[in-house]
Structure formats: C-alpha cells, structure tokens
Design an enzyme around this catalytic site. Structure first.
Site, short mmCIF file in Angstrom:
data_model
loop_
_atom_site.label_atom_id
_atom_site.label_comp_id
_atom_site.label_asym_id
_atom_site.label_seq_id
_atom_site.Cartn_x
_atom_site.Cartn_y
_atom_site.Cartn_z
N ARG A 1 0.14 14.57 12.74
CA ARG A 1 0.73 14.35 11.40
C ARG A 1 0.88 15.66 10.64
O ARG A 1 0.29 15.89 9.59
CB ARG A 1 -0.11 13.33 10.63
CG ARG A 1 -0.24 12.04 11.42
CD ARG A 1 -0.93 10.96 10.69
NE ARG A 1 -0.04 10.36 9.69
CZ ARG A 1 -0.44 9.36 8.90
NH1 ARG A 1 -1.67 8.93 8.98
NH2 ARG A 1 0.38 8.84 8.01
N PRO A 2 1.70 16.59 11.18
CA PRO A 2 1.95 17.86 10.49
C PRO A 2 2.68 17.64 9.15
O PRO A 2 3.17 16.53 8.89
CB PRO A 2 2.85 18.61 11.48
CG PRO A 2 3.47 17.57 12.31
CD PRO A 2 2.50 16.45 12.40
N ILE A 3 2.73 18.69 8.33
CA ILE A 3 3.45 18.56 7.05
C ILE A 3 4.49 19.65 6.90
O ILE A 3 4.88 20.02 5.78
CB ILE A 3 2.46 18.57 5.86
CG1 ILE A 3 1.64 19.86 5.83
CG2 ILE A 3 1.55 17.35 5.88
CD1 ILE A 3 0.87 20.03 4.53
N ASP A 4 4.97 20.18 8.02
CA ASP A 4 5.96 21.27 7.98
C ASP A 4 7.22 20.87 7.21
O ASP A 4 7.78 21.69 6.45
CB ASP A 4 6.33 21.71 9.40
CG ASP A 4 6.81 20.54 10.24
OD1 ASP A 4 6.12 19.50 10.28
OD2 ASP A 4 7.91 20.62 10.81
N ASP B 1 4.20 0.71 12.06
CA ASP B 1 2.98 0.10 11.49
C ASP B 1 2.77 -1.33 11.97
O ASP B 1 1.74 -1.93 11.65
CB ASP B 1 3.03 0.13 9.96
CG ASP B 1 2.98 1.55 9.43
OD1 ASP B 1 3.29 1.75 8.24
OD2 ASP B 1 2.67 2.46 10.22
N CYS C 1 -5.17 12.57 12.17
CA CYS C 1 -6.02 11.38 12.10
C CYS C 1 -5.91 10.70 13.47
O CYS C 1 -5.36 11.26 14.42
CB CYS C 1 -5.55 10.45 11.00
SG CYS C 1 -3.90 9.89 11.35
N ARG D 1 -9.04 -0.18 4.47
CA ARG D 1 -8.18 0.81 3.81
C ARG D 1 -6.86 0.18 3.37
O ARG D 1 -6.24 0.63 2.42
CB ARG D 1 -7.88 1.97 4.77
CG ARG D 1 -8.99 2.97 4.97
CD ARG D 1 -8.47 4.17 5.72
NE ARG D 1 -7.15 4.49 5.24
CZ ARG D 1 -6.16 4.88 6.04
NH1 ARG D 1 -6.34 5.01 7.33
NH2 ARG D 1 -4.96 5.16 5.55
N LYS E 1 0.85 -1.20 0.00
CA LYS E 1 0.00 0.00 0.00
C LYS E 1 0.88 1.25 0.00
O LYS E 1 0.67 2.18 -0.76
CB LYS E 1 -0.89 -0.01 1.24
CG LYS E 1 -1.57 1.34 1.54
CD LYS E 1 -2.45 1.29 2.76
CE LYS E 1 -1.75 1.63 4.03
NZ LYS E 1 -1.45 3.05 4.22
N ASN E 2 1.93 1.23 0.84
CA ASN E 2 2.74 2.45 1.01
C ASN E 2 3.78 2.64 -0.08
O ASN E 2 4.55 3.60 -0.05
CB ASN E 2 3.38 2.45 2.40
CG ASN E 2 2.32 2.60 3.48
OD1 ASN E 2 1.17 2.90 3.16
ND2 ASN E 2 2.67 2.35 4.72
C1 EPZ Z 1 4.13 6.97 6.12
O1 EPZ Z 1 3.34 8.02 6.67
C2 EPZ Z 1 3.21 5.77 6.03
N1 EPZ Z 1 2.10 6.07 5.13
C3 EPZ Z 1 2.67 5.42 7.42
O2 EPZ Z 1 1.89 4.23 7.30
C4 EPZ Z 1 3.87 5.12 8.34
O3 EPZ Z 1 3.39 4.87 9.64
C5 EPZ Z 1 4.83 6.32 8.35
O4 EPZ Z 1 5.22 6.64 6.99
C6 EPZ Z 1 6.08 6.05 9.16
O5 EPZ Z 1 6.73 4.93 8.67
C7 EPZ Z 1 2.31 5.99 3.78
O6 EPZ Z 1 3.39 5.71 3.32
C8 EPZ Z 1 1.11 6.25 2.91
P1 EPZ Z 1 6.17 10.32 8.23
P2 EPZ Z 1 3.93 9.54 6.70
O7 EPZ Z 1 6.12 11.58 7.45
O8 EPZ Z 1 4.68 9.81 5.46
C9 EPZ Z 1 6.24 13.54 11.71
C10 EPZ Z 1 0.03 2.86 7.62
O9 EPZ Z 1 -0.45 2.35 8.64
N2 EPZ Z 1 6.24 14.55 10.63
O10 EPZ Z 1 7.39 9.45 8.13
O11 EPZ Z 1 2.81 10.44 7.05
C11 EPZ Z 1 4.89 12.86 11.83
O12 EPZ Z 1 4.05 13.64 12.66
C12 EPZ Z 1 0.49 4.30 7.63
O13 EPZ Z 1 0.19 2.25 6.53
C13 EPZ Z 1 6.40 15.89 10.94
O14 EPZ Z 1 6.55 16.25 12.10
O15 EPZ Z 1 4.91 9.41 7.94
C14 EPZ Z 1 5.23 11.56 12.47
O16 EPZ Z 1 5.37 11.76 13.87
C15 EPZ Z 1 0.23 4.98 8.96
N3 EPZ Z 1 6.39 16.81 9.96
C16 EPZ Z 1 6.62 11.23 11.92
O17 EPZ Z 1 7.13 12.46 11.37
C17 EPZ Z 1 6.22 16.45 8.63
O18 EPZ Z 1 6.23 17.35 7.75
C18 EPZ Z 1 6.59 10.18 10.82
O19 EPZ Z 1 5.87 10.70 9.77
C19 EPZ Z 1 6.03 15.09 8.32
C20 EPZ Z 1 6.06 14.15 9.33
#
Ligand code: EPZ
Length: 418
Positions: A121-124, A305, A116, A397, A22-23
């Site tokens: 899950r910020p996007i900064d 995960d 969620c 999902r 999926k990812n």
């Molecule tokens: C991906 O999410 C996966 N989703 C998630 O899988 C997975 O848990 C996660 O990576 C970590 O491995 C997909 O690939 C579609 P991150 P993503 O950005 O990209 C913080 C599942 O169950 N962060 O690595 O959203 C964030 O808050 C899903 O299949 C910031 O602070 O994860 C989190 O604490 C759930 N600022 C940490 O980083 C940002 O701009 C990890 O987030 C981005 C992230």
C-alpha cells in the site's frame, strides 16, 4: 482479543439496515477540519476505525464529540499539523489527513502509514499529486514532512485510480489558488459522497463518479451537517452470507447500482436478487454454482473488499472458480484458514484456484484482516458443525454490531470476550 463461537448450518432470514459507509465516513472526518466552523456527521458507525480517526483529529487539537450516533467536530482551536506514528500505524487511511492539514496549515507531518496484511500500500500517487499542487515533501526517519507557501491548482493525472489519492487531491485542492483538473480519478460512490460533503461546505467540486474531477479553489469553507452514504461493502457481506447459508436476506439503505457487479455474480451463483428503492433482497437455496471467474477491479468492477467473501462462497459451491485479486498483492491470507475448514483452494500469486466442495466443516480459525475475517465468519455460518473465529479486532475495525445483525437474521453466533 475476543472470539466468535459459531454453530453453522442455520438459514438466514430477515432484514438489516446498512451502517454508514466506513470508507466514506473516514475521509469525511479528514474533510471536517478544512473549516473552523462546526461539522456534524450523522449516524456514524461504531467501529474502531472511526474511534481512531477521532483520536487523530483530537491530536491536532480539534474537539470531537459523539452524541446519539452523530459526531460533532469543532476544529476552531486546531493548531498542530503533526500525526504521530502510533496513530498512522493504527489507521492507514490517516494518509488523507495530508490534504486537509496542508489546506488548513500549509504544513503536514505524518508518520509513513506503512503496509498492512493485504499489501504494501504505497502512497507514491498521493505524494506526486501533492507536489503538482505546489507542496514540497521530505521523507526522513519514517516521517513525511510536507509544506507549501500556498496550494496552487494544477492539471493532475493518476496512473492508477487510487481511492485515497483521489480523496487527498480533493482535500488539498478545494481551497487552492485556481483550478485543478484531475484525470484518471477513482469513481467509487464514496468519492461522490466526499464531493457532496465538500460542496455543502461551499466548495466547487464537479465530476466525482467519473474519471475527470474539476475543483475550483474557493476562499472559505463553512460548516455542514451531513448524512453519509450507506456501506455497500457491509451490505455485500450480508448478501453473500444469505447466499451461502440459504434463506432470504434483505439489506436496507444501499442502492443496487452501487453493487451491480456483486449482484451479477450472485445471480451467476444461482441466487434470486431484487434491488429496488434502496433495498436489496437475496433468495438462496444454499446450493450454489461456482462463478468460474472473478477479477477484482477499480469501481465499477468487482470490489476487492468483497473478494474474500465471494471466494468463500465459491469454496462451498459446485464446480471450479478462478479468482484474480488485481488490487492488492496479498489479499488471500485468509485462504490457509479456510483450508482448515476443508476448502480446496490453491493460491499462486494474485490468483486463487477454487474447487468447490459439498460442505465446509467447522474449525478454529484466526482472522488476520478486516474482510478476510468477515469471510471466515461467513464460512463458519455455512459450515457443518461448530467453529471458533479468533481475534475479532480486525472485524471490529469495519463492522458495527456484526454478530448482533447476524443473530437478528437467525445465525447461531456469539462473542466471547477474552
Ligand atoms: C481504499 O483504500 C479503501 N479504504 C480500501 O478498503 C479499498 O480496498 C481500496 O480503496 C480499493 O478500493 C478506504 O477507503 C479507507 P487505493 P486505498 O489507493 O485508498 C495502489 C477496506 O477493507 N496504490 O485505491 O488505500 C495500492 O497499493 C479497505 O475497507 C499505489 O500503488 O486504496 C493498491 O494496490 C481495504 N500508490 C491500489 O493502488 C498509491 O499512492 C489500490 O489502492 C496509492 C495506491
């Protein structure tokens, strides 16, 4: 919202083929609109997130066709750079459409993909990286407006190895003017898959899987036919199910090195685990020992995960376990449901203290998120007596034919459509 009725206590024996990851598939969908040529992604899993991502591509004007398990994307006529709230609310990972839309249209407008059930899950990190590539960004009324006259290669350093931010940077840099060097990149196997997909389109990306990725901007990208990596998280979920229930379960299609930390923990639980030639097999008596300590970390550490599933295993094992969830701030929301089944777990912030009990007992529980829901199913499979797991929309999902695969292994589980 459908529910499962599960009769616990059956041993699991047999072999399943892992679905495409999926990812990996989700970012590949985003990458498919980088070119006006046809893209074919093979063996796409039939899961709700893929259906939603297809809707997002149709929203910008691409033609998306599902055919015998493959998906064909033709975005020659795509013209909109806007993704409405209704779609980003459904699917957080729509955020990496930003990179694709900016490369294609030099503009992007998406609704803020809010938090969620597992955290804010910020996007900064995404936005600061895009600014480094020359993008100007405004946020207003819950929408993010991005535009640039052109994308320019840059030196980017991520303070945290965010998977999504790494993917967004690749999607925005592949046709940028000049070279981009990304330090502190996420190293997940799904990033390597995206690199391979992009290079098959004619991109010049190197270093995925390490923490430094280099992208040489190119002028054009062609079409591609691509078979994605198999889903290591689905595979891990079934291996943990085999450990909890006892028996012998084999998962085909996933390399052992993509699950190294999980396999190490399952051996610590007392299971025999063999990984060879893309097959992973687990043998378990069902009588397990606790892991003492688990810390979720970015790849190659223990995957967040699989935290809920492994926490569940520890609840029915002998001894105590301390589980640290370092990636998301509220990824223990399934614990109160586990406690209805007799689990002895105390959650303090990002730490769960587990005291193993002899056996969990059946109960009616509610699934609140994708992996927490899968964990509750595993708990019910290993519990004594009958359980109901309500609201399967989260599990749907990310797992295709979850109950079908479990029945194939000997589980007594059936879906009731409500
Ligand atoms: C991906 O999410 C996966 N989703 C998630 O899988 C997975 O848990 C996660 O990576 C970590 O491995 C997909 O690939 C579609 P991150 P993503 O950005 O990209 C913080 C599942 O169950 N962060 O690595 O959203 C964030 O808050 C899903 O299949 C910031 O602070 O994860 C989190 O604490 C759930 N600022 C940490 O980083 C940002 O701009 C990890 O987030 C981005 C992230």
């Amino acid at each position: 919202m459908d529910k499962y009725i599960i009769d616990g206590g059956r041993r699991l024996c047999g072999s399943i083929r892992a679905q495409s990851a999926k990812n990996s598939v989700l970012p590949l969908f985003a990458a498919s609109v980088l070119t006006e040529k046809q893209v074919i992604i093979r063996e796409v899993p039939q899961i709700a997130d893929v259906v939603c991502m297809a809707e997002i591509l149709r929203e910008i004007g691409a033609e998306v066709t599902f055919q015998n398990g493959d998906v064909l994307v033709d975005s020659a006529n795509a013209k909109s750079h806007e993704i409405p709230y209704a779609l980003t609310r459904e699917l957080r990972s729509s955020v990496f459409m930003l990179g694709s839309l900016l490369t294609r249209f030099h503009r992007a407008m998406i609704a803020y993909p809010g938090g969620c059930d597992i955290g804010q899950r910020p996007i900064d990190l995404h936005l600061s990286a895009l600014r480094s590539l020359g993008v100007s960004i405004r946020e207003r009324d819950g929408y993010i407006f991005c535009e640039c006259d052109k994308l320019r290669g840059a030196e980017i350093a991520l303070d945290f190895p965010s998977v999504g931010a790494t993917e967004n940077i690749l999607l925005a840099a592949v046709k940028a003017e000049g070279r981009t060097v990304l330090q502190g990149a996420a190293k997940e196997p799904e990033i390597v898959d995206l690199q391979n997909f992009l290079n098959a389109m004619g991109a010049k990306v190197h270093g995925a899987g390490s923490d430094v990725i280099e992208i040489e901007g190119v002028k054009t990208l062609g079409g591609v036919t691509f078979r994605p990596l198999k889903d290591r998280i689905e595979a891990g979920t079934f291996l943990i199910a085999g450990a909890i229930c006892g028996g012998e379960v084999e998962v085909v299609g996933v390399q052992g090195e993509n699950l190294r930390m999980l396999l190490h923990k399952l051996r610590e639980n007392g299971c025999k685990v063999h990984a060879k030639n893309g097959k992973i097999r687990i043998e378990s008596t069902g009588k397990l020992k606790c892991n003492r300590r688990i810390e979720t970390m970015p790849y190659p550490g223990f995957p967040t995960d699989l935290q809920a599933q492994q926490t569940t295993l520890n609840c029915g094992a002998q001894g105590d376990a301390l589980i640290e969830e370092n990636l998301f701030e509220t990824r223990f929301k399934f614990v109160p449901e586990l406690k209805k089944m007799g689990a002895d777990v105390e959650v303090k912030g990002r730490t769960a203290f587990v005291r193993g009990v002899e056996k969990l007992h059946g109960a009616t529980v509610v699934s609140g998120d994708l992996r927490g829901g899968a964990a509750l199913v595993l708990a019910a499979l290993g519990a004594e007596g009958e359980s109901e797991v309500l609201d399967l929309s989260h599990i749907d999902r990310g797992y295709s034919d979850f109950e079908g695969k479990l029945v194939g292994l000997g589980a007594a589980i059936r879906r009731v459509k409500l």
